[in-house]
Design a protein around this motif. Sequence first.
Motif, PDB file in Angstrom:
ATOM      1  N   LEU A  50      -0.953   9.609   3.793  1.00 11.44           N
ATOM      2  CA  LEU A  50      -0.547   8.518   4.672  1.00 11.44           C
ATOM      3  C   LEU A  50      -0.053   7.355   3.824  1.00 11.44           C
ATOM      4  CD1 LEU A  50      -3.659   8.452   7.042  1.00 11.44           C
ATOM      5  CD2 LEU A  50      -1.425   9.420   7.568  1.00 11.44           C
ATOM      6  N   ALA A  51       1.055   6.748   4.232  1.00 13.84           N
ATOM      7  CA  ALA A  51       1.521   5.502   3.627  1.00 13.84           C
ATOM      8  C   ALA A  51       1.084   4.374   4.554  1.00 13.84           C
ATOM      9  CB  ALA A  51       3.033   5.512   3.454  1.00 13.84           C
ATOM     10  N   ALA A 100      -0.119   1.299   0.111  1.00 14.26           N
ATOM     11  CA  ALA A 100      -1.016   2.345  -0.368  1.00 14.26           C
ATOM     12  C   ALA A 100      -0.562   3.701   0.140  1.00 14.26           C
ATOM     13  CB  ALA A 100      -2.445   2.079   0.113  1.00 14.26           C
ATOM     14  N   LEU A 101      -0.600   4.683  -0.737  1.00 19.01           N
ATOM     15  CA  LEU A 101      -0.479   6.078  -0.345  1.00 19.01           C
ATOM     16  C   LEU A 101      -1.876   6.646  -0.481  1.00 19.01           C
ATOM     17  CD1 LEU A 101       1.636   8.258   0.497  1.00 19.01           C
ATOM     18  CD2 LEU A 101       1.599   8.996  -1.902  1.00 19.01           C
ATOM     19  N   LEU A 108      -7.015   5.833  -2.385  1.00 17.93           N
ATOM     20  CA  LEU A 108      -5.702   5.492  -2.892  1.00 17.93           C
ATOM     21  C   LEU A 108      -5.294   6.531  -3.941  1.00 17.93           C
ATOM     22  CD1 LEU A 108      -3.518   3.045  -3.156  1.00 17.93           C
ATOM     23  CD2 LEU A 108      -4.642   2.795  -5.361  1.00 17.93           C
ATOM     24  N   ILE A 109      -4.208   7.234  -3.699  1.00 14.62           N
ATOM     25  CA  ILE A 109      -3.738   8.226  -4.665  1.00 14.62           C
ATOM     26  C   ILE A 109      -2.349   7.862  -5.185  1.00 14.62           C
ATOM     27  CG2 ILE A 109      -5.199  10.165  -4.033  1.00 14.62           C
ATOM     28  CD1 ILE A 109      -1.689  10.054  -2.756  1.00 14.62           C
ATOM     29  N   GLY A 110      -1.780   6.763  -4.680  1.00 13.30           N
ATOM     30  CA  GLY A 110      -0.492   6.316  -5.175  1.00 13.30           C
ATOM     31  C   GLY A 110      -0.069   5.000  -4.557  1.00 13.30           C
ATOM     32  N   ILE A 111       0.934   4.388  -5.192  1.00 17.60           N
ATOM     33  CA  ILE A 111       1.539   3.171  -4.675  1.00 17.60           C
ATOM     34  C   ILE A 111       2.983   3.516  -4.305  1.00 17.60           C
ATOM     35  CG2 ILE A 111       2.222   0.785  -5.162  1.00 17.60           C
ATOM     36  CD1 ILE A 111      -0.780   1.072  -5.300  1.00 17.60           C
ATOM     37  N   ILE A 132       4.032   5.776  -7.182  1.00 13.65           N
ATOM     38  CA  ILE A 132       3.438   5.736  -8.512  1.00 13.65           C
ATOM     39  C   ILE A 132       2.044   6.349  -8.382  1.00 13.65           C
ATOM     40  CG2 ILE A 132       2.656   4.223 -10.371  1.00 13.65           C
ATOM     41  CD1 ILE A 132       4.733   2.156  -9.148  1.00 13.65           C
ATOM     42  N   PRO A 133       1.695   7.363  -9.184  1.00 17.87           N
ATOM     43  CA  PRO A 133       0.395   8.022  -9.035  1.00 17.87           C
ATOM     44  C   PRO A 133      -0.770   7.109  -9.433  1.00 17.87           C
ATOM     45  CG  PRO A 133       1.542   8.873 -10.955  1.00 17.87           C
ATOM     46  CD  PRO A 133       2.501   7.948 -10.254  1.00 17.87           C
TER      47      PRO A 133
END
Length: 146
Positions: A50-51, A100-101, A108-111, A132-133
Amino acid sequence: LLYNGKTEQAQVIGAVAADDLAIVRIQPFANMTVAKIGDSSKLVVGQEVLAIGNPLGITETATEGIVSALNRNIPESSSTTISQAIQTSAALNPGNSGGALINLQGELIGIPTLSAVNTESNTAASGLNFAIPSSEVLTVIQQLVQ
């Protein structure tokens, strides 16, 4: 400005332009919720994500997608390349890029950072977005905070 409309004083701790990341510090406050950072190295293609953000100013929005690919090196500008990027189909627009991803455990697993551009129409390519991971986010935090 926080999600609830409250304004807090903030201090920029540092930035790494090559990674398109900055660290901003605010004072903790009562009942502050802090995101847990997940391990982006454990992601698999096809995993749901999810973003989270405010795309086009529409507040508190979640868009659903999958991890489409991993370890992409994506040029963001003539001087910046996002290394090891997460490719996702979760919709990104101004306002949720930089948000946030997250995985389905809320970690949080990415930006989210950018969408691919269709060079024929000069418009964002649908379902072709990059983040970004979290492993890179943690590296930048360690560099800037210590």
